[in-house]
Scaffold this motif. Structure first.
Motif, PDB file in Angstrom:
ATOM      1  N   ALA A  92      11.525  -3.070  -3.497  1.00 11.53           N
ATOM      2  CA  ALA A  92      12.565  -4.064  -3.236  1.00 11.53           C
ATOM      3  C   ALA A  92      12.198  -5.396  -3.884  1.00 11.53           C
ATOM      4  N   ALA A  93      13.222  -6.199  -4.150  1.00 10.59           N
ATOM      5  CA  ALA A  93      13.032  -7.552  -4.677  1.00 10.59           C
ATOM      6  C   ALA A  93      14.273  -8.358  -4.319  1.00 10.59           C
ATOM      7  N   GLY A  94      14.067  -9.575  -3.903  1.00  8.41           N
ATOM      8  CA  GLY A  94      15.197 -10.452  -3.613  1.00  8.41           C
ATOM      9  C   GLY A  94      16.151  -9.898  -2.568  1.00  8.41           C
ATOM     10  N   GLY A  95      15.624  -9.150  -1.605  1.00  8.50           N
ATOM     11  CA  GLY A  95      16.457  -8.605  -0.544  1.00  8.50           C
ATOM     12  C   GLY A  95      17.265  -7.376  -0.929  1.00  8.50           C
ATOM     13  N   GLU A 106       8.199  -5.898  -3.779  1.00  7.57           N
ATOM     14  CA  GLU A 106       7.546  -5.369  -2.575  1.00  7.57           C
ATOM     15  C   GLU A 106       7.706  -3.855  -2.595  1.00  7.57           C
ATOM     16  N   VAL A 107       6.570  -3.155  -2.533  1.00  8.30           N
ATOM     17  CA  VAL A 107       6.580  -1.693  -2.485  1.00  8.30           C
ATOM     18  C   VAL A 107       6.168  -1.297  -1.079  1.00  8.30           C
ATOM     19  N   TYR A 125       3.702  -0.005 -10.549  1.00  5.10           N
ATOM     20  CA  TYR A 125       3.884  -0.575  -9.208  1.00  5.10           C
ATOM     21  C   TYR A 125       3.569   0.478  -8.135  1.00  5.10           C
ATOM     22  N   LEU A 126       4.033   1.703  -8.358  1.00  6.16           N
ATOM     23  CA  LEU A 126       3.759   2.785  -7.407  1.00  6.16           C
ATOM     24  C   LEU A 126       2.273   3.112  -7.355  1.00  6.16           C
ATOM     25  N   GLU A 127       1.622   3.126  -8.508  1.00  4.00           N
ATOM     26  CA  GLU A 127       0.191   3.420  -8.549  1.00  4.00           C
ATOM     27  C   GLU A 127      -0.599   2.376  -7.770  1.00  4.00           C
ATOM     28  N   GLU A 128      -0.262   1.110  -7.945  1.00  3.97           N
ATOM     29  CA  GLU A 128      -0.960   0.047  -7.210  1.00  3.97           C
ATOM     30  C   GLU A 128      -0.761   0.214  -5.707  1.00  3.97           C
ATOM     31  N   SER A 129       0.426   0.622  -5.315  1.00  2.00           N
ATOM     32  CA  SER A 129       0.692   0.867  -3.896  1.00  2.00           C
ATOM     33  C   SER A 129      -0.151   2.042  -3.391  1.00  2.00           C
ATOM     34  N   ARG A 130      -0.210   3.129  -4.170  1.00  2.00           N
ATOM     35  CA  ARG A 130      -1.015   4.290  -3.763  1.00  2.00           C
ATOM     36  C   ARG A 130      -2.481   3.920  -3.619  1.00  2.00           C
ATOM     37  N   ILE A 131      -3.002   3.095  -4.525  1.00  2.00           N
ATOM     38  CA  ILE A 131      -4.398   2.659  -4.436  1.00  2.00           C
ATOM     39  C   ILE A 131      -4.616   1.920  -3.123  1.00  2.00           C
ATOM     40  N   GLY A 132      -3.677   1.055  -2.743  1.00  2.00           N
ATOM     41  CA  GLY A 132      -3.800   0.328  -1.490  1.00  2.00           C
ATOM     42  C   GLY A 132      -3.765   1.235  -0.275  1.00  2.00           C
ATOM     43  N   HIS A 185       3.038   0.667   5.016  1.00  2.00           N
ATOM     44  CA  HIS A 185       2.132   0.140   3.992  1.00  2.00           C
ATOM     45  C   HIS A 185       2.925  -0.700   3.004  1.00  2.00           C
ATOM     46  N   ILE A 186       2.464  -1.922   2.763  1.00  2.00           N
ATOM     47  CA  ILE A 186       3.189  -2.853   1.897  1.00  2.00           C
ATOM     48  C   ILE A 186       2.270  -3.342   0.786  1.00  2.00           C
ATOM     49  N   HIS A 187       2.770  -3.268  -0.450  1.00  2.00           N
ATOM     50  CA  HIS A 187       2.072  -3.828  -1.606  1.00  2.00           C
ATOM     51  C   HIS A 187       3.026  -4.822  -2.268  1.00  2.00           C
ATOM     52  N   ARG A 188       2.531  -6.019  -2.537  1.00  2.00           N
ATOM     53  CA  ARG A 188       3.361  -7.033  -3.196  1.00  2.00           C
ATOM     54  C   ARG A 188       2.817  -7.315  -4.591  1.00  2.00           C
TER      55      ARG A 188
END
Length: 127
Positions: free
Chosen positions: A91-94, A71-72, A36-43, A11-14
């Motif tokens: 992650a960000a920028g590799g 990217e989460v 950021y984690l909450e938005e990922s959990r919602i997705g 699962h990926i959230h950007r």
């Protein structure tokens, strides 16, 4: 937590770091990582109305700055009778900027009590 590589985090959230996410030091404030984690959990879960957050652990690895794309990646690492764990890599920028774990409990807000994890969610989290 990173064992198995990217494929083990299906699962990926950007998101993008906003000006308001940053503190006086010019980097993302640690409290914003929870958003950021909450938005990922919602997705992943399709909403949060049937769950209650029991625990969040965050290990910070690198700073984030305004304008960076975040990217989460999330995967389910455990499903119990009434609760489950989500593992996250931010992650960000590799580079990995944080690793986190969320523990969620299936919850009936009308009754005010925990309930078994629904079968359809079990299938979605393990599939």
């Amino acid at each position: 937590m990173l064992e198995g590589g990217v494929a083990s985090f299906p699962h990926i959230h950007r998101d993008r770091v906003r000006f308001r996410d940053c503190d006086a030091m010019g980097h993302v404030n640690n409290a914003v990582f929870s958003t950021y984690l909450e938005e990922s959990r919602i997705g992943v879960l399709g909403g949060l109305n049937a769950f209650i957050l029991a625990r969040v652990e965050i290990d910070f690895r690198s700073e984030l700055r305004m304008g960076e794309e975040v990217e989460v990646r999330t995967s389910c690492s455990r499903i119990g009778t009434k609760s489950f764990d989500l593992e996250h890599v931010i992650a960000a920028g590799g580079r990995v900027v944080a690793e986190a774990k969320s523990v969620l409990v299936s919850y009936d807000y009308e009754r005010g009590e925990s309930v078994p994890v629904p079968d359809d969610l079990r299938k979605r989290l393990t599939g």
